[in-house]
Scaffold this motif. Structure first.
Motif, PDB file in Angstrom:
ATOM      1  N   TRP A   1     -10.120 -33.493  16.213  1.00  0.00           N
ATOM      2  CA  TRP A   1     -11.162 -32.357  15.879  1.00  0.00           C
ATOM      3  C   TRP A   1     -10.787 -31.555  14.643  1.00  0.00           C
ATOM      4  CZ3 TRP A   1     -12.524 -29.629  21.203  1.00  0.00           C
ATOM      5  CH2 TRP A   1     -13.446 -30.784  21.736  1.00  0.00           C
TER       6      TRP A   1
ATOM      7  N   CYS B   1     -11.830 -26.139  15.483  1.00  0.00           N
ATOM      8  CA  CYS B   1     -12.091 -26.489  16.858  1.00  0.00           C
ATOM      9  C   CYS B   1     -10.860 -26.752  17.740  1.00  0.00           C
ATOM     10  CB  CYS B   1     -12.938 -27.972  17.147  1.00  0.00           C
ATOM     11  SG  CYS B   1     -14.721 -27.911  16.349  1.00  0.00           S
TER      12      CYS B   1
ATOM     13  N   GLU C   1     -22.145 -31.703  15.173  1.00  0.00           N
ATOM     14  CA  GLU C   1     -20.720 -31.438  14.984  1.00  0.00           C
ATOM     15  C   GLU C   1     -20.669 -29.861  14.803  1.00  0.00           C
ATOM     16  OE1 GLU C   1     -16.722 -32.083  12.352  1.00  0.00           O
ATOM     17  OE2 GLU C   1     -17.699 -33.803  13.477  1.00  0.00           O
ATOM     18  N   ARG C   2     -21.529 -29.406  13.790  1.00  0.00           N
ATOM     19  CA  ARG C   2     -21.545 -28.017  13.427  1.00  0.00           C
ATOM     20  C   ARG C   2     -21.992 -27.230  14.450  1.00  0.00           C
ATOM     21  NH1 ARG C   2     -23.175 -27.030   6.942  1.00  0.00           N
ATOM     22  NH2 ARG C   2     -21.194 -28.308   6.191  1.00  0.00           N
TER      23      ARG C   2
ATOM     24  N   GLU D   1     -19.255 -27.029  17.061  1.00  0.00           N
ATOM     25  CA  GLU D   1     -18.163 -26.036  16.669  1.00  0.00           C
ATOM     26  C   GLU D   1     -18.594 -24.614  16.874  1.00  0.00           C
ATOM     27  OE1 GLU D   1     -15.608 -25.265  12.571  1.00  0.00           O
ATOM     28  OE2 GLU D   1     -17.114 -27.008  12.772  1.00  0.00           O
TER      29      GLU D   1
ATOM     30  N   ARG E   1     -16.834 -21.921  19.633  1.00  0.00           N
ATOM     31  CA  ARG E   1     -16.334 -20.542  18.879  1.00  0.00           C
ATOM     32  C   ARG E   1     -17.055 -19.580  19.985  1.00  0.00           C
ATOM     33  NH1 ARG E   1     -17.014 -21.709  14.042  1.00  0.00           N
ATOM     34  NH2 ARG E   1     -19.098 -20.824  13.969  1.00  0.00           N
TER      35      ARG E   1
END
Length: 573
Positions: free
Chosen positions: A333, A337, A365-366, A369, A373
């Motif tokens: 990752w 991440c 993916e974004r 992420e 978070r």
């Protein structure tokens, strides 16, 4: 436990094997895996029982058996120990066979050998010379055990066998050497060998738990694991899946494939982590199941060969995400991440894992992420600072997992809308933070406090550093062992004030050693000399340190914290 169909009793090894009972290790149970370290430990334990003034008995732990009658038993847990004790008996028997062949008390040693065989091993069919054994091993180990070890073969082949079989042969030869050395000086070696097995059999005892079916066995595993006894519910599930395949046609290839893929997964996860992964995986795709219900749920849902391989394929799909969440250092990752996964692990917050596993399958993916978070922030507010009940939290995370899995949530924003009920809003969080007590006497808590103080420093001054660095330590302004000069704090409330977040700062390690439990007036100058701005500001803004000043300082930290751990989409003032 009281409602289960099972019984429990303590039995010696002689009582287990010496009464005509038959034990079978399920075909697909784990292979033999003990090595010299295990053998040495067992040998030392046995030797401790041999002298007249030695240990009166040695406890071998739990043995979990499954049976529908009173004669035939499947060994659900304990196969390594039973197999190893059998190797010791067989090693003694081969030594007796050699003594007899060399003409040393031939008749007596032959009788001893046959008595040991009848009592502990079984018998040889007089026509076919096939072993009728009291203990049968799994499909990988039993052929060698039956054809070479039980028959006391003079030549034990070494090539062309799996590693577990080689380990079993080595164990047999290891115990044979030990027995030879142990009885070397005896006036009658054959008698000494027989006496060794006789004493061992009476001094080693198990707590035997017998259950009627695998569901009761699983419940026993869950109960014993809760009490700190490590048994393998993983093996029980494996046996069930194999039994589904074995009931079909053309099953050998499928069984081999299942074994290969299963062993690969367990090898990556570790035997003890597998049940946790399985539950996280299951709850990322299916109706919510608690660990205690999981085996029953899977058994009800997975009843065909197709279903077995769908389960395997889906587990393969999720294993990388689980490992990245639980062991982020080794993942591929991106750094952000990894950092988020490390923070969740530090918080000991696992409830989001099924949702995150589902999100990794579905989201770009974004988006993943961003969700990861945000999950850290939610966990920090809800669990670490808010200390809220986790039952509601787990239900909400499962709802989010189901929306992701079913295609009803397609972005991080969609998921966050589901998570809104477990997000402590800014007002709630500030109140929680302003009163928070974290006892740094526990290493995990100390790590969290360092993390919090480092984040606050970065927000306040822009100084970024590793909170785990040995260059900084936690300084309790009101000391953990206060001496004179701390009369403002009553003895009754000391623990409460010492471990308030507002009473703790990070300080250069060398400066920390100077302070010890000195009064605040002495500490203040040292704190003002720190390179960390929050530490300096505490000393500059507070000429004295009292409960009121501590409370005011912690409220200031709470305002800083609200800006750091915040999800904009969910926050309300």
């Amino acid at each position: 436990m009281a409602a289960m169909n099972f019984n429990t009793e303590n039995r010696t090894y002689r009582q287990l094997l010496g009464n005509g009972l038959i034990y079978r290790i399920p075909r697909f149970q784990r292979d033999y895996s003990w090595d010299e370290e295990h053998w040495e430990d067992l040998w030392t334990d046995i030797l401790g029982t041999l002298p007249d003034d030695g240990e009166p008995a040695h406890y071998m732990g739990y043995l979990v058996l499954q049976s529908s009658d009173t004669r035939h038993f499947e060994v659900i847990d304990g196969q390594q120990r039973l197999t190893t004790l059998s190797l010791i008996v067989l090693a003694a028997m081969r030594l007796l066979k050699k003594l007899s062949a060399e003409g040393q008390n031939a008749d007596a040693n032959t009788k001893r050998l046959e008595q040991l065989r009848a009592t502990y091993i079984g018998y040889l069919d007089p026509v076919t010379l096939t072993a009728r054994n009291k203990l049968s091993l799994n499909r990988n180990n039993d052929p060698y055990y039956r054809d070479y070890l039980v028959t006391l073969s003079d030549h034990l082949p070494q090539r062309g066998f799996p590693a577990s079989t080689r380990a079993m042969r080595k164990g047999f030869e290891w115990f044979e050497r030990k027995l030879r050395e142990h009885t070397k000086g005896a006036a009658d070696v054959g008698m000494a060998l027989a006496q060794f097995i006789d004493t061992m059999s009476d001094k080693l005892f198990f707590t035997v738990i017998t259950v009627a079916d695998e569901l009761n066995a699983y419940k026993v595993f869950e109960t014993l694991n809760a009490r700190g006894v490590r048994l393998s519910a993983t093996d029980l599930l494996k046996n069930y899946l194999f039994s589904v395949l074995a009931s079909g046609q053309e099953s050998n290839h499928e069984i081999d494939e299942l074994e290969r893929r299963w062993d690969a997964m367990v090898g990556r996860l570790g035997q003890e982590s597998f049940p946790d992964f399985l539950r996280m995986h299951w709850n990322s795709r299916q109706n919510f199941s608690r660990q205690s219900e999981l085996f029953k749920t899977i058994r009800a849902r997975i009843q065909s060969r197709e279903a077995v391989f769908i389960l395997l394929r889906e587990m393969d799909e999720d294993i990388d995400t689980y490992l990245a969440l639980t062991q982020p250092e080794g993942s591929q990752w991106p750094p952000s991440c990894k950092q988020s996964a490390q923070e969740l692990r530090m918080f000991s917050v696992r409830q989001p894992y099924p949702m995150l596993i589902a999100a990794r399958r579905v989201l770009p993916e974004r988006e993943f992420e961003a969700l990861l978070r945000a999950t850290v922030v939610i966990a920090f507010r809800y669990n670490v600072i808010g200390a809220q009940h986790t039952g509601e939290q787990e239900r909400i995370y499962h709802q989010a997992a189901m929306k992701l899995h079913r295609g009803l949530a397609r972005s991080a924003a969609d998921v966050l809308d589901v998570l809104r009920p477990i997000y402590r809003n800014d007002t709630q969080f500030r109140v929680d933070f302003a009163e928070k007590v974290i006892k740094t006497t526990q290493s995990r808590n100390a790590k969290i406090v360092r993390y919090i103080l480092a984040k606050l420093e970065r927000q306040n001054s822009g100084i970024d550093f590793d909170p785990e660095s040995g260059a900084y330590t936690i300084e309790h302004v009101l000391p953990q062992s206060p001496g004179e000069g701390w009369d403002a704090f009553s003895d009754r409330d000391l623990d409460h004030f010492i471990y308030r977040l507002g009473n703790m700062v990070l300080l250069e390690a060398g400066k920390n050693k100077e302070l010890a439990n000195r009064p605040y007036a002495d500490k203040r100058a040292v704190l003002q000399s720190s390179a960390l701005t929050l530490t300096r500001e505490l000393a500059q803004e507070n000429a004295v340190w009292t409960p009121e000043r501590l409370q005011a300082w912690q409220q200031k930290l709470a305002r800083l914290a609200t800006a750091i751990w915040r999800v904009a989409q969910l926050s309300h003032t």
